[in-house]
Design an enzyme around this catalytic site. Structure first.
Site, PDB file in Angstrom:
ATOM      1  N   HIS A  17       0.817  -1.219   0.000  1.00 26.36           N
ATOM      2  CA  HIS A  17       0.000   0.000   0.000  1.00 26.36           C
ATOM      3  C   HIS A  17       0.848   1.266   0.000  1.00 26.36           C
ATOM      4  CE1 HIS A  17       0.639   0.965   4.319  1.00 26.36           C
ATOM      5  NE2 HIS A  17       0.625  -0.350   4.507  1.00 26.36           N
TER       6      HIS A  17
ATOM      7  N   CYS B  65       2.787  -5.173   6.794  1.00 24.85           N
ATOM      8  CA  CYS B  65       2.501  -4.913   5.385  1.00 24.85           C
ATOM      9  C   CYS B  65       3.630  -4.114   4.743  1.00 24.85           C
ATOM     10  CB  CYS B  65       1.176  -4.170   5.249  1.00 24.85           C
ATOM     11  SG  CYS B  65      -0.267  -5.195   5.626  1.00 24.85           S
TER      12      CYS B  65
END
Length: 558
Positions: free
Chosen positions: A459, A478
């Site tokens: 992301h 992440c």
């Protein structure tokens, strides 16, 4: 063809197809009875390997050994005419060379096999112990082949023993059949060569191992902690030590003995220091201090072990990669997107912090989400947010979080002020917390979705300043991307124009676009590799995985 981490992809291995074994084997070495070999008296007519060996004693290979010898009717495989065959000599030579693969002959009982061969040369026909010697040596050689072949194919280290989330690629070759064909064709060395990774990077890292091993033997350097902080214009015996180290590592070149002995820190040495810094992902300021000092003071033996560990990790990769794929090297904090073997996009990334490490996964990108909402992971909600909420019941409202009853897709929104937070515990947390799209959303404007049980994805991030850091392990697991818009444009090429993508980014409205083709993502943990200039790159073992791996590289494989 250029390359970054995994360069110059080669064709996959071409393993021989297994062939049917004739009922009585074929004429040639190792297929005759002991009587035919030695002219033993009748009492030795029916001696077979199985009469003197219990295959179940082998923890790792009982089934394979039993199958291998039963197909041979338990005849010897490596011995003929009271002498080891060419196949056996070839295997022993390959075991001696196993150090070039980052392995060790000691792991395969090579010395025991050599001693057994020497004893066999001295044995006399008619000796009651001779059949047992023959069977024992034959079994040792067969087990040695299977062990070494297995290590070359799938790696010495078993990732499952690391007790980490580390996915690898299964390889289902039947090694006993592979051996049977190699013996029949008398191509033992070639059969082992076919099991090695076909990546150019593997060969380059092997060459680096050879250079570092040679430098260690020639210089005898183990200078851990021996160099103090230094800079240009300094002088003294420590400068001479620094020159010797950088000469051994290859950073200082074209230096004669007179230059090495000169105790002056000049510009040439400064350039060598900067090259060393670039090879270790450090700021190239030419100063021997801080992280640079730590890395320079590591002994070469430690670097050799680092290369050996990373050679083994290449064996865990698939035999070949797709036309399009992404490689994220976690300790290098790097992202590479490839098309047809060529790097199409490179960027820096932020990975998980030590207590929330990014797992080593094999996954694929499936969709791009514009202006995503952030579904706060339960671990963050309970460990980090709950104490803040209990301290200030308006915490969620002030920070624009939505509190939902049950799952993230629940439509049952709850007013945080109506909850008795004193009764809520981390073990019994009946809510989901969601942050809608916006400038404070930690996912930024773009999310690249994968499908794995660990809820790991790629992301955007509003915290752009983190990409300027030397070590970038700050996330909860992440992957934060430095160039998310560029990645979206590449992945959605043919689906959305750049103008459409920019317009969707400006609209501040959540949208999801499914990719026409899934893009494989390989998360790896390589702390040593060779760059396009032929320079060996090292990175800090941020999660301590190298430290966990080294004992497994040395121990007997069960």
């Amino acid at each position: 063809m250029r390359y970054l981490f995994i360069p110059g992809l080669l064709a996959g291995f071409l393993f021989f197809q297994s062939c049917d074994t004739k009922k009585h084997g074929r004429d040639g070495e190792g297929t005759k009875s002991l009587k035919e070999f030695f002219g033993f008296s009748g009492e030795y007519d029916d001696i077979k390997v199985s009469d003197y060996a219990d295959f179940s004693d082998s923890v790792k290979w009982p089934k394979e050994l039993s199958t291998f010898y039963s197909l041979r009717h338990y005849r010897l495989a490596w011995i003929a005419n009271k002498a080891v065959t060419r196949n056996a000599k070839e295997l022993l030579n390959e075991l001696r060379l196993s150090c070039k693969e980052g392995l060790s002959a000691e792991l395969y009982k090579a010395a025991e096999a050599e001693a057994a061969v020497s004893a066999l040369k001295k044995a006399k026909e008619g000796n009651d112990s001779l059949p047992r010697q023959l069977a024992r040596l034959d079994l040792i050689l067969t087990k040695a082949y299977l062990d070494y072949a297995s290590d070359l194919l799938t790696g010495r280290i078993n990732p499952e023993k690391l007790d980490l989330i580390w996915e690898t690629y299964p390889k289902n070759l039947k090694l006993s059949e592979h051996l049977r064909e190699a013996l029949e064709e008398k191509k033992i060395a070639r059969s082992l060569e076919r099991l090695k990774p076909g990546y150019k990077q593997y060969r380059l890292l092997k060459d680096a191992l050879s250079r570092f091993t040679s430098a260690t033997s020639q210089n005898g350097l183990s200078p851990a902690g021996s160099i103090p902080a230094l800079k240009e214009e300094d002088s003294g015996k420590d400068v001479v030590k620094l020159k010797k180290i950088l000469l051994a590592t290859g950073d200082l070149q074209q230096a004669d003995s007179a230059y090495i002995k000169a105790p002056k820190f000049d510009r040439q040495l400064g350039r060598a220091v900067k090259n060393f810094q670039r090879r270790h992902g450090l700021k190239d300021d030419g100063l021997v201090s801080g992280n640079t000092l730590t890395e320079i003071n590591r002994p070469l033996e430690e670097r050799i072990n680092q290369i050996r560990i990373n050679l083994d990790r290449i064996r865990w990769l698939p035999e070949k990669l797709d036309e399009k794929f992404i490689i994220i090297n976690i300790p290098a904090f790097s992202f590479h997107y490839y098309e047809k073997g060529e790097p199409a996009l490179t960027m820096a990334v932020v990975v998980g912090k030590n207590e929330a490490y990014t797992p080593i996964l094999n996954d694929s990108l499936r969709s791009v989400i514009f202006h995503p909402a952030w579904n706060v992971p339960a671990s963050i909600a309970t460990r980090e947010m709950l104490p803040k909420i209990k301290e200030d019941t308006e915490y969620l409202t002030k920070n624009n979080y939505a509190l939902l009853k049950g799952a993230y897709n629940s439509k049952d929104t709850i007013d945080p002020e109506e909850v008795d937070w004193s009764e809520i515990t981390a073990e019994d947390f009946p809510f989901s917390i969601v942050l809608p799209p916006g400038k404070n959303n930690p996912l930024g404007k773009l999310e690249f979705m994968m499908q794995n049980q660990y809820n790991i994805y790629l992301h955007d991030t509003p915290a752009d300043h983190l990409f300027e850091q030397y070590q970038r392990n700050f996330s909860h697991g992440c992957i934060r991307l430095e160039k998310p818009v560029e990645l979206a444009e590449i992945l959605l090429k043919g689906q959305l124009s750049s103008d459409s993508i920019r317009k969707m980014l400006a609209e501040n409205k959540k949208r999801s676009v499914t990719l026409r083709e899934k893009i494989p993502v390989h998360m790896i943990y390589q702390t040593a590799w060779v760059d396009p200039k032929g320079q060996v790159q090292f990175r800090n073992d941020i999660y301590g995985f190298d430290k966990l791996s080294l004992p497994l590289l040395r121990e007997k494989k069960q």
